[in-house]
Design an enzyme around this catalytic site. Structure first.
Site, mmCIF file in Angstrom:
data_model
loop_
_atom_site.group_PDB
_atom_site.id
_atom_site.type_symbol
_atom_site.label_atom_id
_atom_site.label_comp_id
_atom_site.label_asym_id
_atom_site.label_seq_id
_atom_site.Cartn_x
_atom_site.Cartn_y
_atom_site.Cartn_z
ATOM 1 N N ARG A 104 48.383 37.881 5.694
ATOM 2 C CA ARG A 104 49.678 37.311 5.340
ATOM 3 C C ARG A 104 49.513 35.834 5.028
ATOM 4 O O ARG A 104 49.018 35.063 5.847
ATOM 5 C CB ARG A 104 50.680 37.509 6.474
ATOM 6 C CG ARG A 104 52.123 37.226 6.069
ATOM 7 C CD ARG A 104 53.075 37.694 7.147
ATOM 8 N NE ARG A 104 52.973 39.127 7.378
ATOM 9 C CZ ARG A 104 53.584 40.047 6.619
ATOM 10 N NH1 ARG A 104 54.322 39.678 5.593
ATOM 11 N NH2 ARG A 104 53.451 41.317 6.895
ATOM 12 N N THR A 108 53.820 31.533 2.120
ATOM 13 C CA THR A 108 54.793 32.440 1.479
ATOM 14 C C THR A 108 55.147 33.622 2.369
ATOM 15 O O THR A 108 56.159 34.294 2.146
ATOM 16 C CB THR A 108 54.233 32.977 0.160
ATOM 17 O OG1 THR A 108 53.104 33.830 0.418
ATOM 18 C CG2 THR A 108 53.796 31.835 -0.749
ATOM 19 N N ASP A 200 49.496 46.050 20.369
ATOM 20 C CA ASP A 200 48.725 45.824 19.146
ATOM 21 C C ASP A 200 47.643 46.894 19.046
ATOM 22 O O ASP A 200 46.686 46.907 19.830
ATOM 23 C CB ASP A 200 48.100 44.428 19.165
ATOM 24 C CG ASP A 200 47.432 44.066 17.842
ATOM 25 O OD1 ASP A 200 46.486 44.789 17.424
ATOM 26 O OD2 ASP A 200 47.843 43.083 17.220
ATOM 27 N N ASP A 203 43.964 45.576 18.546
ATOM 28 C CA ASP A 203 43.375 44.989 19.748
ATOM 29 C C ASP A 203 43.000 46.057 20.763
ATOM 30 O O ASP A 203 41.937 46.003 21.387
ATOM 31 C CB ASP A 203 44.362 44.007 20.383
ATOM 32 C CG ASP A 203 44.413 42.674 19.648
ATOM 33 O OD1 ASP A 203 43.454 42.359 18.918
ATOM 34 O OD2 ASP A 203 45.414 41.953 19.801
#
Length: 209
Positions: A104, A108, A200, A203
């Site tokens: 990401r 933006t 997650d 993870d």
């Protein structure tokens, strides 16, 4: 509008409940993810076309059915999607494997492709995009768009757990892509995690937290 299929098979739900448990370790989490992926792809491929073939058994000739039509490719979204690949290949060992990686942009906030390697004949294959979590839907939507940009059109998305926000985003951006999930959870929290979710997935899969 794409269809959303939620698998309620007892074995899938049992294994998923163990994956959700914060006490479940890396080894067991990894094994369960592979097993659930295998069970899910068994159902996802239920509508594959078959054709009649004649084989000779030790007793006599017999008319049987084998897969016909388009071949498969599995494309994990890095990194957590890697944990689902072997489960697919256990059932469909002839499937080819592509990879797609996104990050990401900090300014933006838009997904940016940093790696995409698909089979050379991917436009002739049914593509199974795999990722354990469908949270906001941003990464999955972008990954599928990148795959479409390379000429692929027969695409399905397979996730373990989805949030309603992610499903809505996917149906808005890609109404032609069917979604297969093991659980549709309640919502996203303020940090973008699925609730109740399982934390997650990357993870927990790779032991990096």
């Amino acid at each position: 509008m794409s269809k959303v299929v939620v698998f309620d098979h007892p074995l899938i739900q049992h294994k998923l409940s163990i994956m959700r448990d914060k006490r479940t370790g890396v080894k067991e989490f990894r094994e369960l993810l592979e097993e659930i992926a295998m069970l899910m792809v068994y159902e996802v491929t239920r509508d594959l076309e078959t054709c009649e073939v004649e084989v000779e058994t030790p007793i006599c000739k017999a008319t049987c059915r084998r897969l016909a039509g388009h071949k498969l490719a599995v494309v994990p979204i890095l990194r957590a999607g890697l944990g689902m690949v072997d489960g697919v290949l256990n059932l469909v060992p002839a499937a080819k494997v592509g990879h797609i990686g996104l990050y990401r942009d900090p300014e933006t906030l838009e997904p940016v492709e940093y790696y995409c390697k698909l089979p050379a004949d991917s436009t002739e294959r049914d593509i199974l995009v795999v990722d354990p979590m469908l949270a906001t839907g941003g990464s999955a939507s972008a990954a599928i768009q990148f795959i479409k940009n390379r000429g692929c059109s027969r695409i399905r998305l397979i996730n373990l757990i989805a949030a309603p926000e992610g499903v809505e985003r996917m149906q808005k951006d890609h109404p032609d892509v069917d979604i297969y999930i093991a659980a549709l959870d309640d919502h996203l929290n303020e940090h973008g995690y699925i609730v109740p979710g399982l934390g997650d997935a990357g993870d927990r899969l790779f032991g990096t937290k």
